[in-house]
Design an enzyme around this catalytic site. Structure first.
Site, PDB file in Angstrom:
ATOM      1  N   HIS A 277       0.825  -1.203   0.000  1.00 26.63           N
ATOM      2  CA  HIS A 277       0.000   0.000   0.000  1.00 26.63           C
ATOM      3  C   HIS A 277       0.866   1.262   0.000  1.00 26.63           C
ATOM      4  CE1 HIS A 277       1.004  -0.607   4.248  1.00 26.63           C
ATOM      5  NE2 HIS A 277       0.687   0.670   4.473  1.00 26.63           N
TER       6      HIS A 277
ATOM      7  N   ARG B  12       5.155   6.306  13.861  1.00 26.28           N
ATOM      8  CA  ARG B  12       5.131   6.960  12.554  1.00 26.28           C
ATOM      9  C   ARG B  12       4.653   8.396  12.662  1.00 26.28           C
ATOM     10  NH1 ARG B  12       0.964   4.736   8.248  1.00 26.28           N
ATOM     11  NH2 ARG B  12      -0.319   6.491   8.944  1.00 26.28           N
TER      12      ARG B  12
ATOM     13  N   ASP C 221       0.441   4.954   1.808  1.00 24.25           N
ATOM     14  CA  ASP C 221      -0.336   5.391   2.965  1.00 24.25           C
ATOM     15  C   ASP C 221      -1.464   6.349   2.585  1.00 24.25           C
ATOM     16  OD1 ASP C 221       0.979   3.920   4.904  1.00 24.25           O
ATOM     17  OD2 ASP C 221       2.463   5.481   5.317  1.00 24.25           O
TER      18      ASP C 221
ATOM     19  N   HIS D 235       4.706   0.165   0.275  1.00 21.12           N
ATOM     20  CA  HIS D 235       5.457  -0.600   1.265  1.00 21.12           C
ATOM     21  C   HIS D 235       4.601  -1.715   1.845  1.00 21.12           C
ATOM     22  CE1 HIS D 235       3.600   2.745   3.493  1.00 21.12           C
ATOM     23  NE2 HIS D 235       3.576   1.939   4.554  1.00 21.12           N
TER      24      HIS D 235
END
Length: 305
Positions: free
Chosen positions: A94, A268, A96, A253
């Protein structure tokens, strides 16, 4: 020791040595980090053991405009999102947050707690994937649009095993789909800083505009396989003190779920991005959901070629 960029593979990835991210560093170093990010798509820093949440946010602010933690998952932090294996493992390819109109520029991911084995992350370069498309596929992709939604792949995958879900996973899933977002994005967008064409796909794609489910599934598989070809990827084995930064506009990723039931957590921070523009100058179209509380729209100055 001077900051230096160490290339890690032909198509994606570099390590940045010679900088302590807890210390003051000049604007030239920030520019060099951003330039390495644009060139290599994902960059890694080793040995940043003293970097804490505040330092991670401070670095993010030097590279861009931090967003809130997530458009829908708001209970776990305002600015930092814990990538916590108790809730979700993100083991699907995907980019983000593509279900909103303003796709983030980049993410900064810092190791907090790592399993004794496994738990690697893999990134793929969507710029080289586009460049290596055969001309007939490239012409098709240039004129193709896709519907992205937060209630598609996550919920579909989890629905297959609802009875076995832990309470923490169920709560995360419910929060992830608590507000519905749907956006139409071009399959090929023009990168706002480099001017390069990149593929915009990943797990949040529901279907292609104007195509049925069978055609969409077949075409998605064909294009997605071009992105995740092994020569177009890099796989990172995390160590304590590691920080990774990736250009979310030019990568996908995948967090590899190969560590059994061990605990894994990384923090994150996400940087605000722009609204994608296709090769004809047409912007992405929000269909459902308002992402203004999640992120500003930031239009970076396009780099000179």
């Amino acid at each position: 020791m001077a900051l230096r960029v160490v290339k890690l593979s032909a198509n994606i990835g570099a390590r940045i040595d010679g900088i302590d991210l807890t210390q003051d560093y000049d604007p030239a170093s920030v520019s060099k980090i951003n330039a390495a990010l644009l060139e290599h798509k994902v960059i890694f820093f080793r040995g940043q053991d003293r970097l804490d949440d505040g330092g991670q946010l401070a670095l993010a602010a030097k590279l861009g405009t931090p967003t809130t933690a997530h458009p829908t998952v708001t209970s776990r932090g305002a600015k930092l999102l814990p990538i916590d294996s108790r809730y979700d493992k993100a083991n699907a390819w995907h980019t983000d947050v593509t279900f909103v109109d303003r796709i983030p520029k980049a993410s900064l991911l810092r190791a907090i707690s790592l399993p004794e084995y496994g738990g690697t992350t893999t990134w793929a370069n969507t710029e080289t994937a586009y460049e290596l498309l055969p001309e007939p596929l490239r012409a098709l992709a240039d004129n193709l649009w896709a519907v992205h939604t937060n209630a598609f792949d996550y919920s579909r995958e989890v629905d297959r095993r609802l009875e076995s879900l832990a309470d923490t996973e169920r709560e995360y899933r419910d929060e992830f789909v608590s507000d519905y977002y749907e956006t139409e994005h071009p399959v090929v967008r023009v990168h706002p800083e480099t001017g390069k064409r990149v593929l915009l796909l990943g797990q949040f794609v529901k279907h292609f505009v104007g195509l049925g489910s069978t055609e969409s599934t077949t075409l998605f598989g064909l294009l997605q396989a071009r992105i995740t070809k092994l020569e177009n990827t890099i796989r990172w084995s995390w160590q304590p003190g590691d920080l990774a930064i990736w250009d979310n506009r030019a990568t996908q990723h995948y967090a590899v779920s190969d560590y059994d039931n061990q605990y894994r957590r990384l923090n994150r921070v996400t940087l605000a991005g722009d609204i994608p523009v296709d090769v004809h100058g047409e912007r992405s179209r929000p269909v459902a959901g308002d992402a203004s509380a999640y992120s500003d729209v930031v239009d970076p100055v396009r780099l000179a070629s």
